[in-house]
Design a protein around this motif. Structure first.
Motif, PDB file in Angstrom:
ATOM      1  N   PRO A   1      38.259  53.122 112.551  1.00 22.80           N
ATOM      2  CA  PRO A   1      38.334  54.249 113.486  1.00 22.80           C
ATOM      3  C   PRO A   1      37.303  54.139 114.604  1.00 22.80           C
ATOM      4  CG  PRO A   1      37.201  54.911 111.485  1.00 22.80           C
ATOM      5  CD  PRO A   1      37.753  53.537 111.232  1.00 22.80           C
ATOM      6  N   GLN A   2      37.640  54.755 115.717  1.00 21.87           N
ATOM      7  CA  GLN A   2      36.703  54.856 116.842  1.00 21.87           C
ATOM      8  C   GLN A   2      35.913  56.163 116.808  1.00 21.87           C
ATOM      9  OE1 GLN A   2      40.305  54.285 119.084  1.00 21.87           O
ATOM     10  NE2 GLN A   2      39.325  52.738 120.371  1.00 21.87           N
ATOM     11  N   LEU A   3      36.319  57.068 115.939  1.00 22.25           N
ATOM     12  CA  LEU A   3      35.646  58.348 115.732  1.00 22.25           C
ATOM     13  C   LEU A   3      36.068  58.865 114.368  1.00 22.25           C
ATOM     14  CD1 LEU A   3      34.088  60.930 116.828  1.00 22.25           C
ATOM     15  CD2 LEU A   3      36.339  61.749 117.612  1.00 22.25           C
ATOM     16  N   ILE A   4      35.119  59.493 113.653  1.00 20.90           N
ATOM     17  CA  ILE A   4      35.439  60.155 112.389  1.00 20.90           C
ATOM     18  C   ILE A   4      35.172  61.650 112.550  1.00 20.90           C
ATOM     19  CG2 ILE A   4      34.953  60.354 109.923  1.00 20.90           C
ATOM     20  CD1 ILE A   4      34.119  57.424 109.920  1.00 20.90           C
ATOM     21  N   ILE A   5      36.184  62.449 112.257  1.00 21.23           N
ATOM     22  CA  ILE A   5      36.066  63.905 112.240  1.00 21.23           C
ATOM     23  C   ILE A   5      36.072  64.352 110.785  1.00 21.23           C
ATOM     24  CG2 ILE A   5      37.214  66.071 112.845  1.00 21.23           C
ATOM     25  CD1 ILE A   5      38.331  64.631 115.330  1.00 21.23           C
ATOM     26  N   VAL A   6      35.184  65.263 110.444  1.00 22.69           N
ATOM     27  CA  VAL A   6      35.060  65.758 109.071  1.00 22.69           C
ATOM     28  C   VAL A   6      35.422  67.234 109.033  1.00 22.69           C
ATOM     29  CG1 VAL A   6      33.543  66.044 107.086  1.00 22.69           C
ATOM     30  CG2 VAL A   6      33.205  64.095 108.638  1.00 22.69           C
ATOM     31  N   SER A   7      36.391  67.586 108.195  1.00 25.22           N
ATOM     32  CA  SER A   7      36.621  68.985 107.852  1.00 25.22           C
ATOM     33  C   SER A   7      35.740  69.279 106.647  1.00 25.22           C
ATOM     34  CB  SER A   7      38.094  69.231 107.528  1.00 25.22           C
ATOM     35  OG  SER A   7      38.830  69.529 108.692  1.00 25.22           O
ATOM     36  N   ALA A   8      34.591  69.882 106.933  1.00 26.14           N
ATOM     37  CA  ALA A   8      33.527  70.020 105.939  1.00 26.14           C
ATOM     38  C   ALA A   8      33.648  71.371 105.239  1.00 26.14           C
ATOM     39  CB  ALA A   8      32.162  69.867 106.600  1.00 26.14           C
ATOM     40  N   GLY A   9      34.434  71.396 104.177  1.00 18.39           N
ATOM     41  CA  GLY A   9      34.493  72.564 103.311  1.00 18.39           C
ATOM     42  C   GLY A   9      33.617  72.324 102.101  1.00 18.39           C
ATOM     43  N   PHE A  10      32.865  73.336 101.700  1.00 22.12           N
ATOM     44  CA  PHE A  10      31.910  73.179 100.604  1.00 22.12           C
ATOM     45  C   PHE A  10      32.302  74.010  99.390  1.00 22.12           C
ATOM     46  CE2 PHE A  10      29.842  72.153 104.594  1.00 22.12           C
ATOM     47  CZ  PHE A  10      29.284  70.921 104.314  1.00 22.12           C
ATOM     48  N   ASP A  11      33.591  74.330  99.286  1.00 23.35           N
ATOM     49  CA  ASP A  11      34.068  75.153  98.190  1.00 23.35           C
ATOM     50  C   ASP A  11      34.471  74.361  96.954  1.00 23.35           C
ATOM     51  OD1 ASP A  11      36.034  74.206  99.895  1.00 23.35           O
ATOM     52  OD2 ASP A  11      37.093  76.102 100.102  1.00 23.35           O
ATOM     53  N   ALA A  12      34.265  73.043  96.967  1.00 26.73           N
ATOM     54  CA  ALA A  12      34.384  72.272  95.730  1.00 26.73           C
ATOM     55  C   ALA A  12      33.099  72.351  94.909  1.00 26.73           C
ATOM     56  CB  ALA A  12      34.723  70.812  96.041  1.00 26.73           C
ATOM     57  N   HIS A  13      32.099  73.040  95.414  1.00 22.07           N
ATOM     58  CA  HIS A  13      30.836  73.213  94.693  1.00 22.07           C
ATOM     59  C   HIS A  13      31.086  73.974  93.385  1.00 22.07           C
ATOM     60  CE1 HIS A  13      26.720  74.407  93.781  1.00 22.07           C
ATOM     61  NE2 HIS A  13      26.310  73.514  94.669  1.00 22.07           N
ATOM     62  N   MET A  14      30.369  73.609  92.358  1.00 24.27           N
ATOM     63  CA  MET A  14      30.567  74.211  91.035  1.00 24.27           C
ATOM     64  C   MET A  14      30.348  75.729  91.027  1.00 24.27           C
ATOM     65  SD  MET A  14      27.105  72.887  89.091  1.00 24.27           S
ATOM     66  CE  MET A  14      27.355  71.170  89.548  1.00 24.27           C
ATOM     67  N   ALA A  15      29.584  76.239  91.998  1.00 30.44           N
ATOM     68  CA  ALA A  15      29.309  77.676  92.034  1.00 30.44           C
ATOM     69  C   ALA A  15      30.351  78.471  92.800  1.00 30.44           C
ATOM     70  CB  ALA A  15      27.930  77.915  92.667  1.00 30.44           C
ATOM     71  N   ASP A  16      31.295  77.808  93.445  1.00 30.81           N
ATOM     72  CA  ASP A  16      32.226  78.524  94.318  1.00 30.81           C
ATOM     73  C   ASP A  16      33.193  79.389  93.510  1.00 30.81           C
ATOM     74  OD1 ASP A  16      32.922  78.246  97.450  1.00 30.81           O
ATOM     75  OD2 ASP A  16      34.717  78.755  96.298  1.00 30.81           O
ATOM     76  N   PRO A  17      33.458  80.612  93.966  1.00 30.77           N
ATOM     77  CA  PRO A  17      34.311  81.522  93.189  1.00 30.77           C
ATOM     78  C   PRO A  17      35.810  81.309  93.355  1.00 30.77           C
ATOM     79  CG  PRO A  17      33.521  82.651  95.154  1.00 30.77           C
ATOM     80  CD  PRO A  17      32.846  81.304  95.129  1.00 30.77           C
TER      81      PRO A  17
END
Length: 311
Positions: free
Chosen positions: A236-252
């Motif tokens: 790739p010439q650019l990487i875009i990240v959809s940064a969701g942090f709801d895979a965290h063990m504490a997420d409801p």
């Protein structure tokens, strides 16, 4: 070089009903976490408003018109069981899109090595004409099209590690051979899409369903086996990240058991590939994450890695 941070107070004006997980406090916690001395060197910039033409890179005019018309003058209005608008919601979503496009411009111009866009509402569930899953416009997909149509890039990779499938990004980029989209997500879980056999119009979609209660060990093995080799081949010439942090063990809202260290590992690996193929160019945009303490800690860890690599 440096790491750019795009945000805007307008994103605090998007209100949801009491008890809704996608709440103003998410951005307040993130802002507080990134206000300490360790983040003093961030290049902080206001996320600009996007234009209508920006949104039309992925959505039809009818969708934009419907969102504008749906915004209430007082209180909140439900677009579906999960997705709500208040006075200021359209403007907040325009800041989220505008911030992501400005981040692409900044990184591709060499003014920053990488960037994080701390805006809300999120975007990766919005389909062509359907707001859903807290999302109004497909922010990451619009950013990818902006990079391709206006900057002339031929290869953009999008990595979505939110716990929910990025169905909107998938739909918006299904027939786009210049974009390679990866979504790791819990399955079964809302929205119920993202099966491995959903591969896009040009084999450009990679879905990585993960079982409930699995942890970072399975995630790392899956990314090592499927994601990193495909990105290596794509160059790739650019990487875009959809940064969701709801895979965290504490997420409801879900049942994956990732730790903050797993988000650090993911960010390091993404930066390694960016260093190898696209001069370190990464644009990351906030998606989910609904335990406020875990969200703040995970974002801080994610941005810390970006800063280390952007220094």
């Amino acid at each position: 070089m440096t790491t750019a941070l795009f945000s805007h107070p307008d994103c605090l004006q998007h209100q949801t009903p009491s008890g809704h997980p996608e709440q103003v406090a998410r951005l307040e916690y993130i802002t507080e976490a990134l206000s300490v001395a360790a983040f003093d060197t961030l290049d902080r910039q206001d996320a600009p408003l996007c234009t209508d033409d920006d949104i039309l890179l992925c959505h039809p005019q009818s969708h934009l018109d419907a969102i504008i018309a749906a915004e209430p003058t007082t209180g909140t209005r439900a677009l579906d069981g999960d997705t709500h608008m208040s006075p200021g919601s359209t403007r907040a979503a325009q800041r989220a899109v505008g911030g992501c496009l400005a981040a692409v411009d900044t990184v591709l111009a060499g003014k920053a090595m990488n960037a994080f866009v701390a805006c809300r509402p999120p975007g990766h569930h919005a389909e062509q004409s359907t707001p859903m899953g807290f999302c109004l416009f497909g922010t990451a997909a619009i950013a990818a099209r902006h990079a391709m149509e206006r900057h002339g890039l031929d290869r953009v990779a999008i990595v979505d590690f939110d716990v929910h499938h990025g169905n909107g990004t998938q739909a918006l980029l299904w027939n786009e051979p210049r974009a390679l989209f990866f979504s790791s997500h819990q399955n079964p879980l809302w929205p119920g899409t993202g099966m491995a056999e959903e591969t896009g119009g040009h084999n450009n979609i990679y879905n990585l369903p993960l079982p409930p209660h699995s942890d970072g060990r399975l995630m790392r093995a899956t990314y090592d086996a499927e994601v990193w080799p495909a990105i290596e081949r794509f160059k790739p010439q650019l990487i875009i990240v959809s940064a969701g942090f709801d895979a965290h063990m504490a997420d409801p809202l879900a049942q994956l058991n990732w730790s903050t260290e797993d988000f650090i590992w993911l960010t390091q690996k993404i930066c390694d590939l960016a260093d190898e193929h696209c001069d370190g160019r990464v644009v990351s945009t906030l998606e989910g994450g609904y335990d406020l303490t875990a969200l703040a800690a995970s974002v801080a860890a994610h941005v810390s890695v970006l800063m280390e690599r952007g220094a």
